[in-house]
Scaffold this active site. Structure first.
Site, short mmCIF file in Angstrom:
data_model
loop_
_atom_site.label_atom_id
_atom_site.label_comp_id
_atom_site.label_asym_id
_atom_site.label_seq_id
_atom_site.Cartn_x
_atom_site.Cartn_y
_atom_site.Cartn_z
N LEU A 15 -6.72 125.62 69.95
CA LEU A 15 -6.94 126.10 71.31
C LEU A 15 -8.14 125.42 71.98
O LEU A 15 -8.19 125.29 73.20
CB LEU A 15 -7.16 127.62 71.31
CG LEU A 15 -5.99 128.46 70.80
CD1 LEU A 15 -6.39 129.94 70.76
CD2 LEU A 15 -4.76 128.27 71.66
N MET A 20 -19.80 123.54 67.22
CA MET A 20 -19.87 124.15 65.88
C MET A 20 -18.56 124.03 65.11
O MET A 20 -18.55 124.12 63.89
CB MET A 20 -20.24 125.62 66.00
CG MET A 20 -21.63 125.86 66.55
SD MET A 20 -22.92 125.48 65.36
CE MET A 20 -22.60 126.74 64.13
N VAL A 23 -11.33 126.23 67.47
CA VAL A 23 -10.68 127.54 67.55
C VAL A 23 -9.17 127.32 67.54
O VAL A 23 -8.64 126.47 68.27
CB VAL A 23 -11.11 128.29 68.84
CG1 VAL A 23 -10.40 129.63 68.93
CG2 VAL A 23 -12.62 128.48 68.87
N ASP A 132 -27.58 131.59 74.33
CA ASP A 132 -26.71 130.50 74.78
C ASP A 132 -25.71 131.01 75.80
O ASP A 132 -24.53 130.64 75.78
CB ASP A 132 -26.00 129.85 73.60
CG ASP A 132 -25.38 128.49 73.97
OD1 ASP A 132 -25.86 127.89 74.96
OD2 ASP A 132 -24.45 128.04 73.28
#
Length: 462
Positions: A15, A20, A23, A132
């Protein structure tokens, strides 16, 4: 790809992808339900800091029971890859919405930020600072005629050590996305608290209403300079006019954290009053204004930037302003001109110089008259004409020699030679008047040709 993760999640398709990890859309095989699975990048997972950060994200999000925080369903490690299972959200991020619509109506912005404030209020109450917050981490879910807001990605959240354990953020390390970071976060200070999230809320709110980011720069150093040092431009400088919004933004982005709003709820409550036109008390803490860059490039995600590197870039971007020297030069110039004018006004008037005395000349005898009775006169030489003053002096001046005595001060009467008869005259050194030589010229006085005016009786030099 149809790999089965941990024996119960079948991965269907990717997706999205971030700094990091990635997904994925996945199916829970036991429950026959769709979920979102976040897989950590293997290179980051191999480091102790990366693996610990991923675990803290799972624990922080799972501990916040809020309708406005994405729900965490599971966490684990498959082989060497950490994974995080979350509820599947149907909608788009605020960043995607802004990219399509450019700006949002003030009322819709207030509705979105109200829900963000609820999520952050729950997190701050638990001692968790997101650090963030940005449009990419605010997700908009459409449920019937309602727009539900969810906060994502607590990956770099600051959490209480006693509750979640793990590693502490080191002083001098900058974490976050630079466009939305507070000054204390940019400087890498360890004592970053919930007020850094309030700064980010204000920046996002301004971007939603004006369509541009309030802090930007062509280089990273220039961006940090705009955040930390330069005067902050009001939203009205972007053409957005809403009474009280400039003051609200000034307070929310005050560089002194203690001068900002006391909580996310207070911030959004003041914003609601501004949009409704009911803001009563003027907001304080407004900094000086300075338009900064307003580029719309993609926000670079900076997870760890050395403060020393940022400060070096900041110093290279800093240029001393010539304005103070220009103002100093103008002040000195005006002061010099003023002093000159005063001196000229106070300067004493000098006495007029004494007229230059010609050398004594021997008077020439009168020329003999012609048979017709007219007297032939030789024209005056140029040297003699130039030595005679054209106007009488304003005041006779004393000379080193004693002046000749005047025989008579009585006015001279016209002679019988007729008004047109030419005569020899001299200039009286005391009165400056032209007199005929018949009135006893002083010894040594030069003579010249003259005529008597028939109307005034005065003698004029030829």
């Amino acid at each position: 790809m149809h790999s089965v993760l941990a024996g119960r999640y079948r991965l269907e398709r990717q997706l999205g992808k971030g700094g990091m990890g990635s997904v994925w859309l996945a199916e829970h095989l036991a429950l026959r339900s769709w979920v979102a699975v976040k897989l950590m990048d293997p290179a980051i997972a191999a480091t102790p800091e990366g693996a610990e950060r991923f675990r803290r994200e799972a624990m922080a999000a799972a501990s916040l029971r809020s309708a406005h925080v994405v729900q965490v369903l599971d966490y684990g490690v498959h082989e060497t890859t950490p994974y995080l299972v979350m509820e599947l959200l149907n909608g788009e991020s605020l960043a995607g919405c802004l990219e399509r619509e450019k700006r949002l109506a003030p009322e819709r912005t207030v509705a979105i930020m109200t829900q963000v404030a609820r999520a952050l209020g729950r997190a701050h109450g638990a001692g968790i600072v997101h650090r963030d917050l940005k449009p990419d981490n605010i997700f908009l879910v459409r449920e019937d005629d309602q727009e539900l807001v969810k906060i994502l990605d607590f990956g770099i959240a600051k959490t209480p050590s006693s509750t979640f354990g793990g590693m502490e953020t080191k002083t001098g390390v900058t974490m976050g996305t630079p466009y939305y970071m507070s000054p204390e976060q940019v400087e890498g200070k360890k004592a970053v608290d919930f007020r850094t999230d309030l700064w980010a809320m204000a920046v996002i709110t301004c971007e939603c209403m004006t369509g541009v980011r309030p802090f930007d720069g062509s280089t990273y150093g220039e961006l940090l300079l705009n955040i930390c040092a330069r005067p902050i431009a009001p939203p009205s400088s972007q053409g957005f006019m809403l009474r009280g919004f400039d003051e609200w933004f000034a307070k929310a982005t005050n560089r002194e954290a203690e001068q900002r709003f006391a909580s996310a709820q207070e911030l959004v409550s003041a914003l609601r009053d501004v949009v409704a036109g009911t803001a009563g008390v003027a907001l304080s803490g407004q900094p000086a204004y300075f338009p900064s860059g307003t580029g719309q490039g993609a926000a670079p995600s900076v997870s760890s930037v050395s403060t020393s590197q940022a400060l070096d870039e900041l110093r290279r971007s800093t240029k001393p302003s010539p304005l103070p020297w220009i103002l100093l030069g103008v002040v000195l110039l005006l002061g010099g001109v003023g002093a000159l004018v005063v001196l000229l006004r106070q300067k004493p008037t000098r006495a007029a110089p004494a007229p230059e005395m010609s050398a004594p000349a021997v008077a020439s005898p009168l020329p003999a008259a012609s048979a017709s009775g007219e007297v032939a006169l030789a024209p005056a030489t140029p040297e003699a004409s130039s030595r005679e003053p054209t106007e009488p002096p304003a005041k006779p001046l004393a000379t080193s020699k004693a002046p000749a005595t005047r025989e008579s001060a009585a006015p001279v009467t016209p002679t019988t030679a007729g008004p047109t008869a030419a005569q020899r005259c001299y200039r009286d050194p005391f009165s400056g008047q032209v007199r005929p030589t018949s009135s006893a010229a002083p010894g040594g006085a030069s003579t010249f040709g003259c005529k008597q005016d028939p109307f005034t009786g005065k003698y004029k030099r030829l």
